[in-house]
Motif scaffolding. Structure first.
Motif, mmCIF file in Angstrom:
data_model
loop_
_atom_site.group_PDB
_atom_site.id
_atom_site.type_symbol
_atom_site.label_atom_id
_atom_site.label_comp_id
_atom_site.label_asym_id
_atom_site.label_seq_id
_atom_site.Cartn_x
_atom_site.Cartn_y
_atom_site.Cartn_z
ATOM 1 N N ALA A 149 0.858 -1.183 0.000
ATOM 2 C CA ALA A 149 0.000 0.000 0.000
ATOM 3 C C ALA A 149 0.894 1.232 0.000
ATOM 4 N N VAL A 150 0.354 2.350 -0.494
ATOM 5 C CA VAL A 150 1.135 3.584 -0.552
ATOM 6 C C VAL A 150 0.255 4.764 -0.157
ATOM 7 N N LEU A 151 0.898 5.793 0.360
ATOM 8 C CA LEU A 151 0.242 7.065 0.662
ATOM 9 C C LEU A 151 0.767 8.091 -0.325
ATOM 10 N N VAL A 152 -0.113 8.512 -1.255
ATOM 11 C CA VAL A 152 0.318 9.358 -2.357
ATOM 12 C C VAL A 152 -0.703 10.467 -2.599
ATOM 13 N N ALA A 153 -0.288 11.474 -3.334
ATOM 14 C CA ALA A 153 -1.177 12.530 -3.822
ATOM 15 C C ALA A 153 -1.303 12.338 -5.328
ATOM 16 N N TRP A 154 -2.493 11.978 -5.768
ATOM 17 C CA TRP A 154 -2.685 11.710 -7.196
ATOM 18 C C TRP A 154 -2.601 13.009 -7.978
ATOM 19 N N PRO A 155 -1.854 13.043 -9.087
ATOM 20 C CA PRO A 155 -1.721 14.286 -9.858
ATOM 21 C C PRO A 155 -3.073 14.823 -10.315
ATOM 22 N N PRO A 156 -3.341 16.114 -10.145
ATOM 23 C CA PRO A 156 -4.614 16.700 -10.565
ATOM 24 C C PRO A 156 -4.865 16.471 -12.055
ATOM 25 N N GLY A 157 -6.078 16.112 -12.390
ATOM 26 C CA GLY A 157 -6.448 15.914 -13.787
ATOM 27 C C GLY A 157 -6.100 14.546 -14.319
ATOM 28 N N GLN A 158 -5.391 13.733 -13.560
ATOM 29 C CA GLN A 158 -5.026 12.399 -14.016
ATOM 30 C C GLN A 158 -6.080 11.406 -13.541
ATOM 31 N N ALA A 159 -6.608 10.612 -14.469
ATOM 32 C CA ALA A 159 -7.662 9.664 -14.131
ATOM 33 C C ALA A 159 -7.125 8.591 -13.196
ATOM 34 N N PRO A 160 -7.919 8.164 -12.213
ATOM 35 C CA PRO A 160 -7.482 7.088 -11.313
ATOM 36 C C PRO A 160 -7.167 5.810 -12.095
ATOM 37 N N ASP A 161 -6.186 5.077 -11.619
ATOM 38 C CA ASP A 161 -5.815 3.809 -12.238
ATOM 39 C C ASP A 161 -6.879 2.765 -11.898
ATOM 40 N N ASP A 173 -3.134 21.380 2.871
ATOM 41 C CA ASP A 173 -3.067 22.719 2.295
ATOM 42 C C ASP A 173 -1.666 22.891 1.723
ATOM 43 N N LEU A 174 -1.568 23.087 0.426
ATOM 44 C CA LEU A 174 -0.264 23.347 -0.188
ATOM 45 C C LEU A 174 0.006 24.842 -0.167
ATOM 46 N N LEU A 175 1.179 25.189 0.325
ATOM 47 C CA LEU A 175 1.542 26.588 0.493
ATOM 48 C C LEU A 175 2.654 26.986 -0.461
ATOM 49 N N LEU A 176 2.559 28.183 -1.001
ATOM 50 C CA LEU A 176 3.685 28.831 -1.663
ATOM 51 C C LEU A 176 4.528 29.448 -0.559
ATOM 52 N N VAL A 177 5.770 29.000 -0.430
ATOM 53 C CA VAL A 177 6.645 29.466 0.641
ATOM 54 C C VAL A 177 7.700 30.387 0.042
ATOM 55 N N LEU A 178 7.876 31.549 0.682
ATOM 56 C CA LEU A 178 8.755 32.595 0.166
ATOM 57 C C LEU A 178 9.634 33.146 1.284
ATOM 58 N N PRO A 179 10.703 33.863 0.944
ATOM 59 C CA PRO A 179 11.533 34.476 1.993
ATOM 60 C C PRO A 179 10.721 35.453 2.831
ATOM 61 N N ALA A 180 11.072 35.588 4.094
ATOM 62 C CA ALA A 180 10.382 36.520 4.988
ATOM 63 C C ALA A 180 10.412 37.930 4.398
ATOM 64 N N PRO A 262 -1.542 30.084 0.817
ATOM 65 C CA PRO A 262 -2.057 28.848 0.206
ATOM 66 C C PRO A 262 -2.261 28.996 -1.294
ATOM 67 N N ILE A 263 -2.064 27.866 -2.019
ATOM 68 C CA ILE A 263 -2.356 27.865 -3.455
ATOM 69 C C ILE A 263 -3.399 26.823 -3.838
ATOM 70 N N THR A 264 -3.505 25.731 -3.050
ATOM 71 C CA THR A 264 -4.521 24.716 -3.358
ATOM 72 C C THR A 264 -4.622 23.746 -2.199
ATOM 73 N N ARG A 265 -5.617 22.862 -2.264
ATOM 74 C CA ARG A 265 -5.758 21.767 -1.308
ATOM 75 C C ARG A 265 -5.755 20.463 -2.098
ATOM 76 N N ILE A 266 -5.207 19.415 -1.492
ATOM 77 C CA ILE A 266 -5.128 18.134 -2.194
ATOM 78 C C ILE A 266 -5.190 16.993 -1.172
ATOM 79 N N ASP A 267 -5.881 15.921 -1.551
ATOM 80 C CA ASP A 267 -6.005 14.770 -0.671
ATOM 81 C C ASP A 267 -4.778 13.874 -0.761
ATOM 82 N N THR A 268 -4.416 13.297 0.377
ATOM 83 C CA THR A 268 -3.466 12.194 0.416
ATOM 84 C C THR A 268 -4.285 10.912 0.443
#
Length: 292
Positions: A149-161, A173-180, A262-268
């Motif tokens: 078994a694996v814990l992965v984030a399926w690429p957006p727009g890619q159909a499930p296998d 929550d995926l964040l855009l991280v930048l210098p202070a 934040p830029i997007t949310r994605i399921d694991t």
């Protein structure tokens, strides 16, 4: 007509063969298996004789697979995985046996300590083997029966296998991280660093970051790094931007050196081969879901 035993593939011999291939040494394989060295050597030679082909190139004490050995190794992984699956399917009683779990680096670091500790506490008979890699590599290893078994984030727009089953267990929550001190960003054109720090190809978060930056007039350069610690250090130094799950950022003791938004949310997703069932996998699912 009944085949002689010498013409049949022996699972114990295949396990020895796989261990020698992994260790590259009969001596180390014998230590790992708890066998005497002469027994390991004999079993490998018997397997080669049964198959009628050399499986290893002997270079001093180093053992390297021949092309035929490479082919057999792929079948060996699948055969031994199926044998373990069969044992677990017919074994009554509480969850137990080996469970080979693959995970993204971020998930292993920020999400797994609590549920895996709970799993071990409740079901000490489950022998968990954990490895980390980017999503694409993990899915390939799952399809090849090298992982259960694996814990992965399926690429957006890619159909499930269709050959795989999935179950969402975490949301990141995926964040855009930048210098202070970096100004607020309305779009990719507002990002001042011209380099994006990422993991190697096959990482879903890397793909999301590169897709997000695609409309930028000046393409982002890519800096491949091997850990989130390195990514965040480079961002803090002012040389690049990064894409990081909030759960990982929450673990750093130097968050004040970073700006983020934040830029997007994605399921694991917990993912396994369709039709695969084991009490150990069921116990893992329960531990993961109870941690949410």
């Amino acid at each position: 007509m009944v085949e002689s035993s010498s013409s049949l593939l022996d699972l114990a011999a295949l396990d020895i063969f796989r261990t020698v291939a992994a260790e590259g040494s009969v001596t180390r394989a014998a230590e790992r298996l708890g066998r005497v060295q002469s027994n390991v050597t004999t079993r490998v030679r018997q397997l080669e004789a049964d198959l009628g082909t050399p499986l290893f190139l002997r270079e001093g004490k180093r053992m390297a697979l021949t092309p035929e050995g490479q082919v057999l190794l792929g079948y060996t992984d699948r055969l031994l995985a199926l044998a373990e699956e069969a044992r677990q399917a017919v074994r009554p009683g509480p969850p137990g046996g080996r469970l080979r779990l693959g995970s993204m680096e971020s998930t292993a670091a920020s999400r797994l300590p609590v549920p895996l500790a709970r799993l071990h506490s409740q079901w000490p008979g489950v022998a968990l083997e954990l490895s980390t890699a980017p999503t694409r590599e993990l899915v390939e290893r799952l399809r090849a029966h090298a992982l259960d078994a694996v814990l992965v984030a399926w690429p957006p727009g890619q159909a499930p296998d269709p050959a795989l089953e999935t179950r969402p267990v975490f949301t990141e929550d995926l964040l855009l991280v930048l210098p202070a001190g970096h100004p607020v960003v309305a779009g990719p054109q507002d990002v001042q660093p011209g380099t994006l720090a990422v993991f190697e190809p096959g990482c879903t978060y890397r793909r999301i970051g590169q897709d997000w930056f695609a409309p930028r007039p000046q393409p982002m350069q890519v800096l491949e790094l091997g850990s989130y610690h390195a990514i965040l250090a480079c961002v803090a130094a002012g040389s690049c931007a990064g894409i990081v799950p909030r759960s990982v950022l929450a673990m750093t003791p130097h968050a004040e050196l970073l700006a983020h938004q934040p830029i997007t949310r994605i399921d694991t997703l917990l993912t396994w081969r369709k039709g695969y069932r084991s009490s150990a996998l069921d116990a893992l699912q329960q531990a993961l879901l109870s941690a949410v």
